[in-house]
Design a protein around this motif. Structure first.
Motif, PDB file in Angstrom:
ATOM      1  N   GLU A 214       0.939  -1.276   0.200  1.00  0.00           N
ATOM      2  CA  GLU A 214      -0.149  -0.077  -0.068  1.00  0.00           C
ATOM      3  C   GLU A 214       0.753   1.291   0.152  1.00  0.00           C
ATOM      4  O   GLU A 214       0.491   2.398  -0.800  1.00  0.00           O
ATOM      5  N   GLU A 217       2.652   1.721  -3.447  1.00  0.00           N
ATOM      6  CA  GLU A 217       1.795   2.455  -4.504  1.00  0.00           C
ATOM      7  C   GLU A 217       1.159   3.757  -4.216  1.00  0.00           C
ATOM      8  O   GLU A 217       0.914   4.509  -5.447  1.00  0.00           O
ATOM      9  N   LYS A 218       1.260   4.137  -2.868  1.00  0.00           N
ATOM     10  CA  LYS A 218       0.795   5.681  -2.668  1.00  0.00           C
ATOM     11  C   LYS A 218       1.937   6.521  -3.018  1.00  0.00           C
ATOM     12  O   LYS A 218       1.940   7.614  -3.414  1.00  0.00           O
ATOM     13  N   LYS A 221       2.354   7.238  -6.467  1.00  0.00           N
ATOM     14  CA  LYS A 221       1.030   8.097  -6.942  1.00  0.00           C
ATOM     15  C   LYS A 221       1.037   9.448  -6.349  1.00  0.00           C
ATOM     16  O   LYS A 221       0.164  10.406  -6.435  1.00  0.00           O
ATOM     17  N   ASN A 222       1.902   9.795  -5.318  1.00  0.00           N
ATOM     18  CA  ASN A 222       2.211  10.844  -4.438  1.00  0.00           C
ATOM     19  C   ASN A 222       0.887  11.064  -3.628  1.00  0.00           C
ATOM     20  O   ASN A 222       0.571  12.279  -3.770  1.00  0.00           O
ATOM     21  N   GLU A 223       0.551  10.006  -2.873  1.00  0.00           N
ATOM     22  CA  GLU A 223      -0.696  10.274  -1.985  1.00  0.00           C
ATOM     23  C   GLU A 223      -0.132   9.957  -0.632  1.00  0.00           C
ATOM     24  O   GLU A 223       0.544   9.644  -0.248  1.00  0.00           O
ATOM     25  N   GLU A 224      -1.242  10.408   0.404  1.00  0.00           N
ATOM     26  CA  GLU A 224      -0.985  10.255   1.706  1.00  0.00           C
ATOM     27  C   GLU A 224      -1.369   8.656   2.133  1.00  0.00           C
ATOM     28  O   GLU A 224      -1.910   7.928   1.685  1.00  0.00           O
ATOM     29  N   TYR A 225      -0.631   8.322   3.463  1.00  0.00           N
ATOM     30  CA  TYR A 225      -1.007   7.137   4.026  1.00  0.00           C
ATOM     31  C   TYR A 225      -1.102   7.249   5.302  1.00  0.00           C
ATOM     32  O   TYR A 225      -0.530   8.360   5.989  1.00  0.00           O
ATOM     33  N   LYS A 238      -1.292  11.204   9.193  1.00  0.00           N
ATOM     34  CA  LYS A 238      -1.257  10.839   7.989  1.00  0.00           C
ATOM     35  C   LYS A 238       0.092  11.685   7.267  1.00  0.00           C
ATOM     36  O   LYS A 238       0.561  12.719   7.902  1.00  0.00           O
ATOM     37  N   ASN A 240       2.570  12.345   3.506  1.00  0.00           N
ATOM     38  CA  ASN A 240       2.715  11.833   2.234  1.00  0.00           C
ATOM     39  C   ASN A 240       3.813  10.675   1.869  1.00  0.00           C
ATOM     40  O   ASN A 240       4.919  10.963   2.403  1.00  0.00           O
ATOM     41  N   LYS A 242       4.978   9.775  -0.818  1.00  0.00           N
ATOM     42  CA  LYS A 242       6.393  10.125  -1.662  1.00  0.00           C
ATOM     43  C   LYS A 242       7.100  10.808  -0.726  1.00  0.00           C
ATOM     44  O   LYS A 242       8.459  10.876  -1.022  1.00  0.00           O
TER      45      LYS A 242
END
Length: 769
Positions: A214, A217-218, A221-225, A238, A240, A242
């Motif tokens: 997870e 993949e994030k 995609k430059n997404e938060e986790y 949370k 980022n 990346k």
């Protein structure tokens, strides 16, 4: 009592290089109480073969005991297969601890944490390395309900394990090593990522971040986790993905830590999921294990199976089958440091049959390491070993029974209804056993085609790759002068006398693009049950983006983890080229123009005297500084001991004073003195004093570090005790840096970062083992 006729069958003499014999005498062969070697290399192989074959008697077969004692001996003495170092060192001796590495659980309570520390001490005492996941520990500043206090967090507790490792001595044979792992979704992940930016901390740890699918993949995609408290399972914040990934990449670029492991991918291939998830690996990352499991490893020397322009597949099959049986026998003959490890190891019976000498095989087959043909050969060889290893394990299960945790719902998919071992293959580091085997290390490319090896009386002996040497003679361009020339730089890159087609085949690690390193690791991983120990080498001028590209490629290519090393990234000092204002010391050196002519002594000098405890007693070292705060002279006094020790120290002080007064650099003096060892040592760990000369070198280093802080004393009114403590901390740090980046602390040979560890190919020293 061993039968005479059996011993007569174990009569083949090993053909070992001079370097291999040196390593064996220093680390492996039996010694008496006075430290004298009382065993021959042949005797060592006999000892190991007979001891491991004793497992056959546990299954009631006298004839198989004799049969496999001979097979095990011949396989080792022919240098076609060698077990991991603890088995060579300890089989048939009192210790009988045969495993290389272990994984211990770290539970979220003070009692369990210090129970893990205790178990760590016992394992390190027996010569093993340890891996831990600290992901179960609650985050820093989390409330502890029982005391109403707050938790200090995983990184703080890691320092406790590090200190315990530093304290434990391993009988002079193996040095303690740890792997520390934290999940990427732990709230303290950023503190963990930066934990080794200060190189004086966690010096006995390799660090890796356990990265989830997870998260990757994030990150792409430059997404938060989400970060989750492991105690409550609740999301606390949370980040980022990346940004976090980029910080890992940047710190790895700076100094190699942290590495990464793909934890979900590791558990996807977990052969015993009902027994729990795998959280950690061993110190070099190639062996994911459940808590309390151990690894039992051995490596096949691939260069020994080249026959003409092909591989002797029948001979390789035989050695794979015999090696699987050998490693399964090791499990039964092992003396485990704690009962929990014995129970879990015997439930799953994991073994790791790997390879070394892969670069030799390629060179003998005239295949460049950085080529599609080499990738195809890697897959072909490892697929063969994995398949034949599983067949051997399945046949052994019919004879001895499946491993207790065998799950028939998993293995039929592989075509097996029986299996003796939960895993069969691992590509492990072979830094020292590859020296014994006279081959290249693991699946790594060559690190040098020729190099200088220090021998007695400070003489240097050129060590030339034997395959290259034979090829050079065959093609008519061999000469001693050429070998010296190659040893000066290690590679063939700028050597005009060497034909281009030879240069192409005998390529070295730093001449190979990092992309090829990753592709080669992925090729072996494709057919390896556990994981692959491999270092991706970068040139010094590699960028952060270059490292990021390799991390992403490793993920996409199916690797279970990745370790990188950028050349020179762990150096204690950056060398700046170009014009700059000359320092007072450089002015002195220019004025005297290299002539050994000491400056006159001023009537007044200021300095400091340090008390150093040595094996000969208290040594007082006085270092005086000139008006530019540069060291000018050194005096020594040996307290009440006097005698020979005092005269030696006085001579050292006089010579150092001449160097300083002539504009010499104190760094050179310290480097020459630190590490000199004698039989009268004092203390332990990084603060151990190896000799009086070592004490003088460390005293000068401390004094210099204190001297550079005079202005700080005036500004902050620091006490001398505090300043000395800071200096000692810095000395410990630079000692570690010398080990990790400079000359070997034992022989002065070149240190190379290979398979996730620092190794000296001159004497067999390994920072990890």
């Amino acid at each position: 009592m061993i039968k005479t006729d059996l011993l007569e069958k174990l009569n083949k003499e090993p053909k070992l290089s001079a370097n291999a014999v040196t390593v064996l005498k220093k680390r492996y062969l039996k010694k008496d109480e006075d430290g004298n070697v009382v065993e021959t290399p042949q005797g060592m192989f006999q000892r190991v073969a007979l001891n491991i074959a004793n497992a056959e008697l546990k299954y009631g077969s006298e004839s198989k005991y004799e049969e496999y004692a001979v097979k095990f001996y011949d396989m080792m003495v022919d240098l076609k297969f060698l077990p991991n170092s603890p088995t060579l060192m300890n089989a048939g001796k009192e210790l009988q601890q045969l495993s290389a590495c272990f994984v211990l659980p770290v539970e979220d309570s003070l009692e369990k944490i210090f129970e893990a520390v205790k178990h760590t001490a016992l394992i390190h005492k027996s010569g093993g390395g340890t891996g831990f996941s600290f992901s179960r520990l609650r985050p820093k500043d989390d409330v502890v309900k029982t005391t109403k206090g707050v938790s200090s967090g995983p990184v703080s507790f890691m320092s406790v394990f590090d200190s315990a490792t530093e304290t434990i001595k391993q009988g002079g044979t193996r040095r303690g090593a740890n792997m520390g792992i934290l999940r990427v979704d732990h709230p303290d992940i950023m503190e963990f990522i930066y934990a080794k930016q200060d190189k004086s901390k966690l010096t006995n740890f390799n660090l890796s971040v356990a990265i989830t699918e997870e998260f990757m993949e994030k990150a792409l995609k430059n997404e938060e986790y989400e970060l989750k408290n492991p105690k409550t399972g609740k999301t606390v914040k949370k980040l980022n993905a990346k940004d976090v990934f980029d910080q890992m990449v940047k710190l790895a670029w700076e100094g190699g830590d942290p590495g990464i492991i793909f934890i979900d991918r590791i558990n996807k291939f977990n052969p015993t999921p009902k027994e729990g998830e795998m959280e950690s690996t061993n110190p070099c990352g190639e062996q994911p294990l459940l808590p309390y499991e151990s690894c039992n490893l051995g490596s096949i020397n691939l260069g020994r199976f080249v026959k003409g322009n092909d591989i002797d597949w029948d001979d390789l099959r035989y050695v794979v089958q015999t090696g699987v049986r050998f490693l399964d026998d090791v499990i039964d003959m092992n003396s485990y440091p704690i009962k929990e490890i014995e129970q879990m190891t015997k439930k799953n019976r994991k073994i790791g049959l790997g390879v070394m000498g892969f670069a030799d095989m390629l060179a003998m087959l005239d295949i460049p390491y950085n080529s599609e043909e080499a990738i195809e050969m890697a897959e072909k060889v490892m697929k063969f070993i994995q398949e034949e290893g599983r067949i051997a394990s399945s046949e052994l299960a019919k004879e001895r029974g499946n491993f207790p945790n065998f799950d028939d719902s998993i293995y039929p998919g592989m075509g097996f209804s029986n299996m003796r071992n939960a895993t069969v293959t691992t590509i492990a580091p072979t830094g020292t056993i590859s020296i014994i085997g006279g081959c290249s290390s693991g699946v790594e490319p060559y690190f040098a085609i020729a190099f200088y090896r220090n021998v007695m009386d400070n003489n240097k002996l050129v060590e030339v790759n034997p395959i290259f040497k034979e090829r050079a003679k065959k093609e008519g361009f061999f000469s001693k002068e050429l070998m010296d020339k190659i040893a000066e730089q290690g590679t063939l890159h700028d050597i005009e006398e060497v034909p281009s087609h030879i240069k192409k085949v005998f390529v070295t690690a730093h001449e190979i693009s990092p992309i090829w390193h990753v592709r080669m690791q992925a090729a072996f991983q494709k057919y390896t049950d556990n994981a692959v120990s491999k270092t991706v080498n970068f040139p010094n001028d590699a960028t952060v983006d270059d490292v990021r590209e390799v991390y992403v490629l490793a993920y996409k290519q199916g690797c279970k983890g990745i370790t990188i090393y950028r050349d020179g990234s762990r150096d204690a000092q950056v060398i700046n080229l170009g014009t700059k204002e000359k320092s007072p010391k450089e002015e002195i050196a220019q004025e005297y123009h290299g002539v050994f002519r000491p400056r006159p002594r001023p009537k007044v000098l200021f300095g400091k005297t340090l008390e150093m405890m040595t094996g000969c007693g208290k040594l007082y070292v006085t270092i005086n500084f000139d008006e530019n705060n540069e060291p000018f002279e050194v005096f020594t006094s040996m307290g009440k001991a006097g005698g020979c020790a005092q005269s030696q120290c006085e001579a050292i002080g006089r010579l150092i004073s001449l160097v300083f007064r002539s504009g010499g650099d104190y760094d050179i003096v310290v480097k020459q003195l630190k590490g000199i060892s004698c039989h009268m040592r004092y203390g332990f760990g990084q603060n151990q004093i190896l000799s009086c000369a070592d004490a003088v070198g460390k005293a000068i280093e401390k004094a210099i570090m204190m001297g550079s802080e005079f202005k700080v004393i005036n500004q902050e009114k620091l006490t001398v005790d505090k300043l000395l403590a800071e200096a000692e901390k810095k000395v410990a740090s630079t000692t570690e840096q010398q080990i990790r980046n400079g000359a070997c602390p034992e022989c002065g040979g070149p240190i190379q970062y290979v398979e996730g560890c620092d190794v000296c190919h001159s004497c067999g020293y390994s920072h990890c083992s």
